[in-house]
Design a protein around this motif. Structure first.
Motif, PDB file in Angstrom:
ATOM      1  N   MET A  87       0.834  -1.194   0.000  1.00 25.61           N
ATOM      2  CA  MET A  87       0.000   0.000   0.000  1.00 25.61           C
ATOM      3  C   MET A  87       0.876   1.253   0.000  1.00 25.61           C
ATOM      4  O   MET A  87       1.958   1.260   0.587  1.00 25.61           O
ATOM      5  N   PRO A  88       0.450   2.308  -0.662  1.00 28.82           N
ATOM      6  CA  PRO A  88       1.179   3.580  -0.529  1.00 28.82           C
ATOM      7  C   PRO A  88       1.039   4.125   0.890  1.00 28.82           C
ATOM      8  O   PRO A  88      -0.026   4.045   1.493  1.00 28.82           O
ATOM      9  N   VAL A  89       2.113   4.668   1.407  1.00 26.89           N
ATOM     10  CA  VAL A  89       2.170   5.129   2.804  1.00 26.89           C
ATOM     11  C   VAL A  89       2.756   6.522   2.825  1.00 26.89           C
ATOM     12  O   VAL A  89       3.711   6.823   2.089  1.00 26.89           O
ATOM     13  N   ARG A  90       2.194   7.390   3.673  1.00 25.22           N
ATOM     14  CA  ARG A  90       2.718   8.744   3.858  1.00 25.22           C
ATOM     15  C   ARG A  90       3.050   8.959   5.330  1.00 25.22           C
ATOM     16  O   ARG A  90       2.316   8.524   6.211  1.00 25.22           O
ATOM     17  N   GLN A  91       4.178   9.616   5.573  1.00 23.64           N
ATOM     18  CA  GLN A  91       4.579   9.930   6.949  1.00 23.64           C
ATOM     19  C   GLN A  91       4.069  11.318   7.327  1.00 23.64           C
ATOM     20  O   GLN A  91       4.319  12.298   6.621  1.00 23.64           O
ATOM     21  N   TRP A  92       3.363  11.381   8.451  1.00 21.90           N
ATOM     22  CA  TRP A  92       2.921  12.650   9.046  1.00 21.90           C
ATOM     23  C   TRP A  92       3.677  12.815  10.360  1.00 21.90           C
ATOM     24  O   TRP A  92       3.701  11.895  11.190  1.00 21.90           O
ATOM     25  N   VAL A  93       4.282  13.961  10.554  1.00 22.22           N
ATOM     26  CA  VAL A  93       5.064  14.236  11.765  1.00 22.22           C
ATOM     27  C   VAL A  93       4.460  15.448  12.461  1.00 22.22           C
ATOM     28  O   VAL A  93       4.378  16.528  11.871  1.00 22.22           O
ATOM     29  N   LEU A  94       4.034  15.252  13.704  1.00 24.19           N
ATOM     30  CA  LEU A  94       3.452  16.346  14.494  1.00 24.19           C
ATOM     31  C   LEU A  94       4.383  16.687  15.648  1.00 24.19           C
ATOM     32  O   LEU A  94       4.674  15.843  16.494  1.00 24.19           O
ATOM     33  N   SER A  95       4.852  17.938  15.668  1.00 17.52           N
ATOM     34  CA  SER A  95       5.622  18.460  16.796  1.00 17.52           C
ATOM     35  C   SER A  95       4.728  19.357  17.632  1.00 17.52           C
ATOM     36  O   SER A  95       3.740  19.910  17.132  1.00 17.52           O
ATOM     37  N   LEU A  96       5.071  19.527  18.893  1.00 23.01           N
ATOM     38  CA  LEU A  96       4.190  20.175  19.858  1.00 23.01           C
ATOM     39  C   LEU A  96       4.876  21.375  20.504  1.00 23.01           C
ATOM     40  O   LEU A  96       6.113  21.479  20.510  1.00 23.01           O
ATOM     41  N   PRO A  97       4.091  22.296  21.092  1.00 22.76           N
ATOM     42  CA  PRO A  97       4.694  23.415  21.832  1.00 22.76           C
ATOM     43  C   PRO A  97       5.522  22.922  23.016  1.00 22.76           C
ATOM     44  O   PRO A  97       5.318  21.823  23.532  1.00 22.76           O
ATOM     45  N   TYR A  98       6.459  23.759  23.455  1.00 25.48           N
ATOM     46  CA  TYR A  98       7.382  23.358  24.520  1.00 25.48           C
ATOM     47  C   TYR A  98       6.648  22.940  25.791  1.00 25.48           C
ATOM     48  O   TYR A  98       6.980  21.930  26.411  1.00 25.48           O
ATOM     49  N   ARG A  99       5.667  23.727  26.208  1.00 23.52           N
ATOM     50  CA  ARG A  99       4.946  23.408  27.443  1.00 23.52           C
ATOM     51  C   ARG A  99       4.250  22.064  27.342  1.00 23.52           C
ATOM     52  O   ARG A  99       4.240  21.275  28.289  1.00 23.52           O
ATOM     53  N   LEU A 100       3.689  21.768  26.172  1.00 18.08           N
ATOM     54  CA  LEU A 100       2.988  20.500  25.995  1.00 18.08           C
ATOM     55  C   LEU A 100       3.965  19.331  25.938  1.00 18.08           C
ATOM     56  O   LEU A 100       3.676  18.239  26.433  1.00 18.08           O
ATOM     57  N   ARG A 101       5.135  19.532  25.347  1.00 19.76           N
ATOM     58  CA  ARG A 101       6.157  18.477  25.352  1.00 19.76           C
ATOM     59  C   ARG A 101       6.526  18.107  26.787  1.00 19.76           C
ATOM     60  O   ARG A 101       6.708  16.931  27.112  1.00 19.76           O
ATOM     61  N   TYR A 102       6.657  19.113  27.609  1.00 15.65           N
ATOM     62  CA  TYR A 102       7.049  18.890  29.007  1.00 15.65           C
ATOM     63  C   TYR A 102       6.003  18.046  29.745  1.00 15.65           C
ATOM     64  O   TYR A 102       6.339  17.089  30.448  1.00 15.65           O
ATOM     65  N   LEU A 103       4.726  18.374  29.563  1.00 11.82           N
ATOM     66  CA  LEU A 103       3.667  17.634  30.250  1.00 11.82           C
ATOM     67  C   LEU A 103       3.540  16.218  29.705  1.00 11.82           C
ATOM     68  O   LEU A 103       3.369  15.256  30.464  1.00 11.82           O
ATOM     69  N   ALA A 134       3.372   2.518  -3.543  1.00 11.22           N
ATOM     70  CA  ALA A 134       2.881   1.164  -3.280  1.00 11.22           C
ATOM     71  C   ALA A 134       3.930   0.130  -3.689  1.00 11.22           C
ATOM     72  O   ALA A 134       4.648   0.305  -4.675  1.00 11.22           O
ATOM     73  N   ALA A 135       4.029  -0.935  -2.904  1.00  7.94           N
ATOM     74  CA  ALA A 135       4.882  -2.097  -3.177  1.00  7.94           C
ATOM     75  C   ALA A 135       6.372  -1.811  -3.031  1.00  7.94           C
ATOM     76  O   ALA A 135       7.189  -2.684  -3.317  1.00  7.94           O
ATOM     77  N   ASP A 136       6.770  -0.631  -2.587  1.00 10.50           N
ATOM     78  CA  ASP A 136       8.188  -0.338  -2.375  1.00 10.50           C
ATOM     79  C   ASP A 136       8.536  -0.708  -0.940  1.00 10.50           C
ATOM     80  O   ASP A 136       8.636   0.145  -0.051  1.00 10.50           O
ATOM     81  N   ARG A 137       8.708  -1.982  -0.709  1.00 12.32           N
ATOM     82  CA  ARG A 137       8.937  -2.477   0.647  1.00 12.32           C
ATOM     83  C   ARG A 137      10.296  -2.051   1.193  1.00 12.32           C
ATOM     84  O   ARG A 137      10.468  -1.880   2.393  1.00 12.32           O
ATOM     85  N   THR A 138      11.275  -1.892   0.309  1.00  9.61           N
ATOM     86  CA  THR A 138      12.618  -1.516   0.770  1.00  9.61           C
ATOM     87  C   THR A 138      12.605  -0.119   1.380  1.00  9.61           C
ATOM     88  O   THR A 138      13.120   0.101   2.489  1.00  9.61           O
ATOM     89  N   ARG A 139      12.008   0.850   0.687  1.00  7.50           N
ATOM     90  CA  ARG A 139      11.955   2.217   1.227  1.00  7.50           C
ATOM     91  C   ARG A 139      11.063   2.279   2.461  1.00  7.50           C
ATOM     92  O   ARG A 139      11.338   3.043   3.393  1.00  7.50           O
ATOM     93  N   LEU A 140       9.994   1.473   2.479  1.00 10.69           N
ATOM     94  CA  LEU A 140       9.133   1.453   3.658  1.00 10.69           C
ATOM     95  C   LEU A 140       9.884   0.919   4.867  1.00 10.69           C
ATOM     96  O   LEU A 140       9.756   1.449   5.978  1.00 10.69           O
TER      97      LEU A 140
END
Length: 369
Positions: A1-17, A201-207
């Protein structure tokens, strides 16, 4: 299956909690994933797919490139949706086009608004002045609270340099701080969302390479170097915007940074959602989607002729432990052969001997926990 990476970073105060409260981290992750899955479901309706369901796996990373405490979410999301077709329960898959820059911004705005509502419901409103004075982490573990706060800010918490910034090599103090302007990237009130990495899709090596990147440790051993004065230099993978190429730590400072990155015991940092969730009704069909059917072995009475060869066993989807260790350590390894594991084969070494061989190459003591 085709796959996409989503990366969510958070504010400093929220990272701490979230670094301290894993239940809160799971709740914020749930908000983030529900927005992503809803976004995919809504887009699928444009292509006449009414009950489209997507799935994802998320790795909670606690570290940044400079050994700083930076709790953020790496999510591998199907770049499309599954849907039921026919009356026999068969599944089809509808790939979706890449999200636009505007769509990534809309998704981030929804995530930020819903996370703010979640924090208010739990009495953790960042705008409340009384809340900023009351710190639950300090009440339970003052030492860890100081270490975590300093790690997030890139400062030192212990020793004679407490409160000072980490030593940098190659930094230009006059260099401006430039935010990333990459495509499919959005930044809002401390929240940051990036979705420009996709696997066809089907690129198992890169996945597999992407999965290894998500599951990597906080620091690679070959990036650490012991200096003549006893300090430890950490070479960054890529230079920072201000020109920093190395960070230098006293031994106690390095241990302090590693302590902040260590997760609390008995928590799970790899989580599955959507059609990949453990209790999803579609999980078994999704995992086996488009796989060749396994032929059932013939009955014993069907092989009456002695010359007939016995039926071949169906191939297993699971890896043997020895093969997994070989892929991880890049060395043929016989895993636990004396206790019922894979028996020794020519050219394969036992696990302890392989570790000792690698330690000799690195001129380091070999120890097993």
């Amino acid at each position: 299956m085709p796959v996409r990476q989503w990366v969510l970073s958070l504010p400093y105060r929220l990272r701490y909690l979230l670094a301290w409260d894993h239940a809160l981290a799971r709740a914020v992750l749930g908000v983030y994933v529900r927005v992503l899955l809803g976004f995919q479901r809504h887009r699928a309706r444009r292509y006449a797919v009414r009950d489209g369901r997507s799935g994802c796996v998320t790795v909670i990373q606690r570290f940044g490139g400079g050994l700083n405490l930076n709790l953020h979410f790496h999510t591998l999301l199907f770049d499309g949706v599954f849907f039921a077709e026919g009356k026999e329960g068969a599944l089809g898959f509808r790939p979706l086009p890449p999200p636009t820059d505007d769509e990534v911004g809309v998704v981030l705005a929804r995530i930020a608004a819903r996370v703010q509502r979640l924090l208010k419901r739990r009495g953790l409103d960042p705008g409340d002045a009384d809340l900023l004075q009351a710190d639950p982490v300090v009440e339970e573990s003052p030492a860890l609270a100081g270490i975590s706060g300093a790690s997030i800010q890139g400062r030192i918490a212990l020793g004679p340099r407490a409160g000072a910034r980490v030593w940098r090599v190659g930094a230009d103090p006059d260099a401006p701080w430039v935010l990333s302007t990459a495509p499919r990237h959005a930044h809002l009130a401390g929240f940051d969302l990036h979705a420009n990495v996709a696997m066809p899709a089907a690129d198992r090596t890169r996945l597999e390479q992407l999965c290894r990147y998500l599951l990597r440790p906080a620091v690679a051993q070959d990036r650490l170097r012991l200096l003549d004065d006893g300090r430890i230099a950490l070479t960054l993978k890529t230079a920072w915007a201000d020109g920093t190429r190395q960070l230098v730590f006293e031994p106690l400072e390095l241990l302090e940074k590693l302590a902040a990155l260590t997760p609390r015991p008995r928590i799970n940092l790899v989580l599955y959602h959507g059609v990949l969730a453990p209790h999803s009704a579609w999980r078994a069909r999704v995992v086996a989607y488009d796989a060749p059917a396994v032929q059932a072995p013939a009955a014993a009475s069907a092989s009456a002729d002695a010359n007939d060869a016995p039926p071949a066993a169906p191939p297993s989807r699971h890896w043997a432990w020895a093969e997994l260790m070989r892929r991880a350590f890049a060395h043929p390894i016989n895993c636990n052969s004396r206790r019922g594991g894979d028996r020794a084969r020519p050219g394969y070494a036992s696990f302890p001997s392989a570790v000792r061989t690698g330690a000799r190459c690195r001129r380091a003591p070999a120890q097993l926990g």
